[in-house]
Design a protein around this motif. Structure first.
Motif, PDB file in Angstrom:
ATOM      1  N   VAL A 154      -6.346   4.266  -4.439  1.00 38.88           N
ATOM      2  CA  VAL A 154      -6.824   3.588  -5.643  1.00 38.88           C
ATOM      3  C   VAL A 154      -8.296   3.238  -5.441  1.00 38.88           C
ATOM      4  CG1 VAL A 154      -6.594   1.541  -7.091  1.00 38.88           C
ATOM      5  CG2 VAL A 154      -4.548   2.678  -6.193  1.00 38.88           C
ATOM      6  N   GLU A 155      -9.116   3.568  -6.403  1.00 39.85           N
ATOM      7  CA  GLU A 155     -10.559   3.322  -6.293  1.00 39.85           C
ATOM      8  C   GLU A 155     -10.877   1.874  -6.677  1.00 39.85           C
ATOM      9  OE1 GLU A 155     -14.785   4.771  -8.344  1.00 39.85           O
ATOM     10  OE2 GLU A 155     -12.880   5.766  -8.863  1.00 39.85           O
ATOM     11  N   PHE A 156     -11.636   1.175  -5.810  1.00 40.45           N
ATOM     12  CA  PHE A 156     -12.050  -0.202  -6.092  1.00 40.45           C
ATOM     13  C   PHE A 156     -13.464  -0.169  -6.665  1.00 40.45           C
ATOM     14  CE2 PHE A 156     -14.119  -4.190  -4.564  1.00 40.45           C
ATOM     15  CZ  PHE A 156     -13.466  -5.056  -5.425  1.00 40.45           C
ATOM     16  N   THR A 157     -13.624  -0.696  -7.876  1.00 40.88           N
ATOM     17  CA  THR A 157     -14.931  -0.699  -8.544  1.00 40.88           C
ATOM     18  C   THR A 157     -15.550  -2.091  -8.601  1.00 40.88           C
ATOM     19  OG1 THR A 157     -13.911  -1.078 -10.714  1.00 40.88           O
ATOM     20  CG2 THR A 157     -14.164   1.224  -9.981  1.00 40.88           C
ATOM     21  N   GLY A 158     -14.882  -3.065  -7.971  1.00 42.76           N
ATOM     22  CA  GLY A 158     -15.259  -4.460  -8.162  1.00 42.76           C
ATOM     23  C   GLY A 158     -16.561  -4.905  -7.539  1.00 42.76           C
ATOM     24  N   TYR A 159     -17.161  -4.082  -6.675  1.00 38.77           N
ATOM     25  CA  TYR A 159     -18.466  -4.481  -6.142  1.00 38.77           C
ATOM     26  C   TYR A 159     -19.534  -4.472  -7.240  1.00 38.77           C
ATOM     27  CZ  TYR A 159     -16.480  -3.736  -1.474  1.00 38.77           C
ATOM     28  OH  TYR A 159     -15.709  -3.801  -0.331  1.00 38.77           O
ATOM     29  N   ILE A 208     -15.546  -6.210   3.983  1.00 45.18           N
ATOM     30  CA  ILE A 208     -15.247  -5.469   2.755  1.00 45.18           C
ATOM     31  C   ILE A 208     -15.122  -6.392   1.555  1.00 45.18           C
ATOM     32  CG2 ILE A 208     -14.071  -3.633   4.029  1.00 45.18           C
ATOM     33  CD1 ILE A 208     -11.417  -4.852   3.047  1.00 45.18           C
ATOM     34  N   GLY A 209     -15.374  -7.695   1.736  1.00 43.35           N
ATOM     35  CA  GLY A 209     -15.178  -8.658   0.662  1.00 43.35           C
ATOM     36  C   GLY A 209     -16.326  -8.702  -0.319  1.00 43.35           C
ATOM     37  N   THR A 210     -16.164  -9.546  -1.353  1.00 41.72           N
ATOM     38  CA  THR A 210     -17.199  -9.717  -2.372  1.00 41.72           C
ATOM     39  C   THR A 210     -18.028 -10.952  -2.050  1.00 41.72           C
ATOM     40  OG1 THR A 210     -15.779 -11.037  -3.820  1.00 41.72           O
ATOM     41  CG2 THR A 210     -15.723  -8.649  -4.094  1.00 41.72           C
ATOM     42  N   HIS A 211     -19.294 -10.927  -2.454  1.00 44.81           N
ATOM     43  CA  HIS A 211     -20.221 -12.000  -2.094  1.00 44.81           C
ATOM     44  C   HIS A 211     -21.135 -12.341  -3.259  1.00 44.81           C
ATOM     45  CE1 HIS A 211     -19.294 -12.209   2.242  1.00 44.81           C
ATOM     46  NE2 HIS A 211     -18.953 -10.942   2.063  1.00 44.81           N
ATOM     47  N   THR A 212     -21.752 -13.513  -3.165  1.00 50.03           N
ATOM     48  CA  THR A 212     -22.736 -13.918  -4.152  1.00 50.03           C
ATOM     49  C   THR A 212     -24.044 -13.169  -3.909  1.00 50.03           C
ATOM     50  OG1 THR A 212     -23.782 -15.868  -5.147  1.00 50.03           O
ATOM     51  CG2 THR A 212     -23.582 -15.846  -2.766  1.00 50.03           C
ATOM     52  N   PRO A 213     -24.820 -12.824  -4.963  1.00 58.26           N
ATOM     53  CA  PRO A 213     -26.041 -12.034  -4.753  1.00 58.26           C
ATOM     54  C   PRO A 213     -27.097 -12.723  -3.901  1.00 58.26           C
ATOM     55  CG  PRO A 213     -25.388 -12.011  -7.065  1.00 58.26           C
ATOM     56  CD  PRO A 213     -24.546 -13.043  -6.387  1.00 58.26           C
ATOM     57  N   ARG A 214     -27.213 -14.052  -4.046  1.00 58.10           N
ATOM     58  CA  ARG A 214     -28.190 -14.814  -3.260  1.00 58.10           C
ATOM     59  C   ARG A 214     -27.520 -16.112  -2.821  1.00 58.10           C
ATOM     60  NH1 ARG A 214     -33.163 -12.432  -3.957  1.00 58.10           N
ATOM     61  NH2 ARG A 214     -34.135 -14.111  -2.743  1.00 58.10           N
TER      62      ARG A 214
END
Length: 890
Positions: A463-468, A676-682
């Protein structure tokens, strides 16, 4: 010849003959089927299996190994040990049988003066697989062995395979005849006369249908024939050093010698003591090597093995008569012997010792509490006429008090009581099954993963993850699961697990909680997503409730992330990276991550450390993090090769396996981690990070918890309100609050000390009268006293010691007193030096007295303490001590 010198000669010999010298791999291996590396060939397994191309055609190593199947047998025999070193030379399609036999024979028979091992040819024999005529002819040709010095054996002894389909082949062992004192002539299997010390594996066949070690089919010849040999370093060491077993070699026996000095007992004088000495020597060395390779004590897997080794060593020293901490005396001795071969032990010894000493301290506390509870349970069983301690009682000791079952078995046996081990194991299995079921329920909704396999097979790809980059993604429904079954449709109100071919919703992993969101289907159905998981590799499952409409597999869909929740979690995840870096800056590189959880507005970070973080240091860490927030550094993610990531200094988690391509998350140039997690831009978008504190969650592992963003602001506002309320109560200004509260608490402590001093004086005031009441029994001045209710153990001990001191040391003196505090009886016995010279031991007497109280006790010969559960038996307990004394004069 010292063990380190044998090791050096081995590597030099094969290195000079074209072998690449490969350093020992760490004991912790990436193979999920192995707790530890347990054989010299394990690091080379991918080459033998054809999974990877070897970078060399021939290699040699001395590999660290640990085997744990026979821990209970360690010390009982002279062959069982947990840590050992395996010398190996390997050929990957290069030389084969003749080359392996030539190299082995040259090394072992060459004189020590010329760099060999110096074994006498006349004492050497070879065993071969009974059908391997080629090996037999080569032993005759290369070594000149006659038929009577070549032993033909079957598959059980001389055929090697991995236990699964793959490469295998016959093997040949080199044996040393140790002489008639070790067994009968030509008796190959019984006794220790013909000792195998080197095994040459001729890997030449492809095996299939492997049913057991001896039952398999040979599919044909391997395209490339390989050599895998193993020579046990410890075994060769004791043969060359003229001792009888591995425990008496130069790398192991010094620990036994140190234990002799601590205990005053001698190795070789008592069979039971010898077992304990050997357990100590083996387990101390094994623990040293395991901690050196990054293992820390714990309750599962590798950590549990290490914890068990350390605790068995400590327990054995107690059985040898030493109640004080002992690892601080034994571990450095082992390090000094092993550092010649492994210099990193010297460099890392501060960390290693802190882990070991911390576990010993924790176990000593467990042992003190658990021993009393166990003694009480045993006494209860005996009083009711039972000779077996129930499984439930043993389980309670393990589950509630952390008392290991192996110690329960040993200590109960010492008191003549068996343990219902079957009942204990059943309760343990039930607990384990519940834990697994809970984990499965969280991760997959049900225990059968085959349903996910079926969905994954139809999907045909990950499954492709597009959430970045996206929070809304167009997709298609590729699978549906309802009630543990694959279905084609769903309706309003259904609870389903839905698989899309693309999704922006993050599946829980790496400590980051799952996204929430909504999925809208082209036919009008709307689903609310409350969890996202990866039950099997490559598959993302959305757990959702159907809010409206109907839907089916194959429909187009739009998946949308709950953006507010995602941003809050992402801020927490970025803050977690900052906490990790700040901890390392403050405490050093040993403060490595051991776990985390990133949830909306809150984070939890676990790290390895043997000591608590000082309050001042925690403040510095929080200040450093918030200072970086003001710098508003960018947070970036880059995909690169694993080697490039390491060169950049990116942190990786201990024990994690990474592919060749990894994702590196950087906070400016300040922090880099594989993630591999998501992060805040700054980082400036985080707002503020408030550390709530840190605590221990296990031996060598600590936890920091923190609030992030709005949750941190709310917490700070609430704290400010509490400060205002306290200021009104105690008076003064806010900045005076700590001093005023400290003053109030100080006055309270002073008052408590005065009360305790008055009470102590009242208790000690009885000392003069007790001295005058001393009686003469069997040539010993004897004082026995029931101090009554409300006298604590500390107060009673002070009274006992005061009376003993007043009576002096001119004549044998025995003091025995008891009291009841908090509803529990305590008995204390003290002897002077003259009494001990006559054989009176406080420890032995207090055990007898404590049994009368329904409990147990122990201590040193001069002072010992016991307790129990029955306060009505205090007079009887004191009477038992007097009876023991009178019996001496009878």
């Amino acid at each position: 010849m010292e063990t380190a010198e044998i090791r050096r000669r081995w590597l030099s010999f094969f290195g000079e003959r074209g072998h690449t010298v490969v350093p020992s791999a760490p004991l912790v291996h990436e193979d999920p089927n192995l707790l530890f590396v347990n054989a010299g060939m394990v690091p080379f397994k991918p080459y033998f299996l054809g999974q990877e191309t070897p970078p060399f055609s021939r290699a040699t190593s001395v590999q660290k190994c640990v085997r744990t199947l026979d821990i209970e047998e360690v010390g009982k025999t002279t062959r069982h040990g947990t840590f050992f070193q395996m010398n190996g030379n390997f050929s990957f399609g290069d030389y084969f049988k003749e080359g392996a036999i030539e190299l082995a024979w040259e090394l072992i028979t060459r004189s020590q003066r010329d760099g060999g091992l110096g074994f006498d040819e006349k004492d050497l024999y070879a065993s071969v697989y009974h059908e391997d005529d080629e090996a037999i002819s080569l032993w005759k040709k290369v070594a000149g062995l006659s038929d009577d010095r070549i032993v033909r054996l079957g598959r059980k002894d001389n055929y090697w395979n991995m236990g699964v389909a793959g490469p295998g082949g016959p093997c040949s062992e080199i044996l040393l005849d140790r002489g008639p004192q070790f067994g009968a002539d030509r008796d190959w299997e019984a006794g220790d006369r013909y000792l195998e010390f080197w095994n040459l594996v001729f890997m030449q066949y492809e095996l299939e249908n492997v049913r057991s070690k001896e039952d398999f089919d040979i599919a044909g010849e391997l395209p490339k024939r390989n050599i895998d040999t193993g020579m046990g370093l410890e075994r060769v060491a004791y043969l060359l050093q003229g001792v009888d077993n591995i425990y008496e070699t130069d790398e192991v026996f010094p620990v036994i010698a140190a234990a002799e000095d601590l205990t005053g007992r001698r190795y070789g004088a008592d069979r039971d003591d010898d077992v304990r000495f050997r357990v100590v020597a083996d387990h101390v060395r094994s623990s040293l090597m395991l901690i050196g390779d990054g293992v820390t004590p714990g309750n599962e897997g590798r950590g549990y093995v290490l914890r068990r080794l350390l605790r068995r060593a400590v327990r054995s020293m107690r059985l040898l008569g030493v109640d004080a901490p002992t690892l601080e005396h034994l571990l450095p001795v082992s390090k000094e012997r092993m550092k010649a071969s492994y210099p990193e032990l010297e460099r890392d010894f501060h960390r290693i010792s802190q882990v070991a000493y911390g576990e010993e301290d924790a176990f000593r506390r467990t042992l003190a509490a658990g021993t009393t509870i166990l003694d009480t349970a045993v006494a209860s069983a005996k009083s009711s006429g039972r000779s077996t301690l129930g499984g439930a009682e043993a389980f309670a000791l393990h589950d509630t008090y952390g008392f290991p079952i192996d110690l329960t078995l040993e200590m109960a046996a010492e008191q003549g009581v068996q343990v219902d081990e079957t009942g204990f194991r059943a309760l343990m299995a039930e607990q384990r099954d519940r834990a697994k079921a809970d984990a499965r329920a969280k991760k997959s909704g049900h225990g059968d993963t085959s349903v996910y396999r079926r969905v994954s097979d139809t999907l045909g790809r990950e499954v492709e993850f597009t959430g970045y980059d996206q929070v809304v993604t167009d997709s298609r429904v590729r699978g549906l699961i309802r009630g543990g079954e694959v279905v084609e449709r769903f309706g309003p109100g259904d609870e389903v697990e839905l698989v899309l071919d693309r999704t922006p919703l993050y599946a829980e992993s790496g400590g980051q909680l799952a996204d929430h969101g909504r999925i809208r289907l082209s036919g009008g159905a709307v689903l609310e997503v409350t969890d996202v998981q990866r039950p099997i590799a490559g598959l993302v499952v959305h757990r959702a409730t159907v809010l409206e409409g109907e839907g089916a597999v194959g429909e187009d869909a739009e998946a949308e992330v709950d953006v507010a929740r995602r941003r809050s979690i992402s801020r927490a995840h970025t803050a977690t990276h900052m906490v990790h870096q700040a901890l390392r800056d403050e405490l050093g590189d040993t403060a490595t991550q051991a776990g985390s959880e990133n949830s909306p507005g809150r984070l939890r970070f676990d790290f390895r450390s043997q000591q608590a973080v000082p309050a001042g240091a925690l403040g510095e860490i929080e200040s450093r993090i918030n200072g970086v927030l003001l710098d508003d550094l960018p947070v970036t993610a880059d995909i690169m090769g694993i080697d490039d990531a390491r060169k950049l200094g990116a942190m990786a988690l201990f024990g994690e396996k990474y592919g060749e391509r990894v994702r590196v998350v950087s906070i400016g140039d300040w922090s880099r981690e594989l993630c591999i997690g998501t992060h805040t831009p700054r980082v400036g978008q985080i707002g503020v990070v408030k550390l709530l504190g840190e605590s221990s969650i296990g031996s060598g592992v600590r936890r920091v918890e923190a609030l992030v963003g709005v949750d941190a602001y709310t917490h700070l506002a609430r704290e400010a309100a509490i400060v205002s309320q306290l200021t009104e109560v105690v008076g003064g200004r806010r900045d005076e609050l700590p001093d005023r509260i400290a003053g109030i608490l100080g006055r309270l402590r002073d008052a408590e000390k005065e009360i305790a001093a008055v009470k102590q004086a009242q208790v000690l005031g009885a000392a003069a009268g007790l001295v005058s009441s001393a009686r003469e029994i069997a040539g010993v001045r004897f004082v026995s006293h029931d101090a009554g209710d409300g006298v604590s153990a500390d107060e009673l001990r002070a009274l006992v010691l005061d009376v003993r001191t007043r009576l002096g040391n001119e004549r044998p003196t025995l003091v025995s007193m008891a009291s009841v505090s908090g509803g529990r009886p305590v008995v204390i016995v003290a002897t002077n030096e003259q009494a001990r010279q006559t054989g009176l031991q406080a420890g032995a007497l207090v055990k007898v007295a404590a049994q009368a109280l329904g409990g147990g006790g122990g201590g040193k010969p001069d002072l010992a303490q016991g307790g129990g559960t029955d306060p009505t038996q205090v007079s009887r307990a004191l009477g038992v001590v007097e009876d023991q004394l009178r019996a001496r004069g009878a």
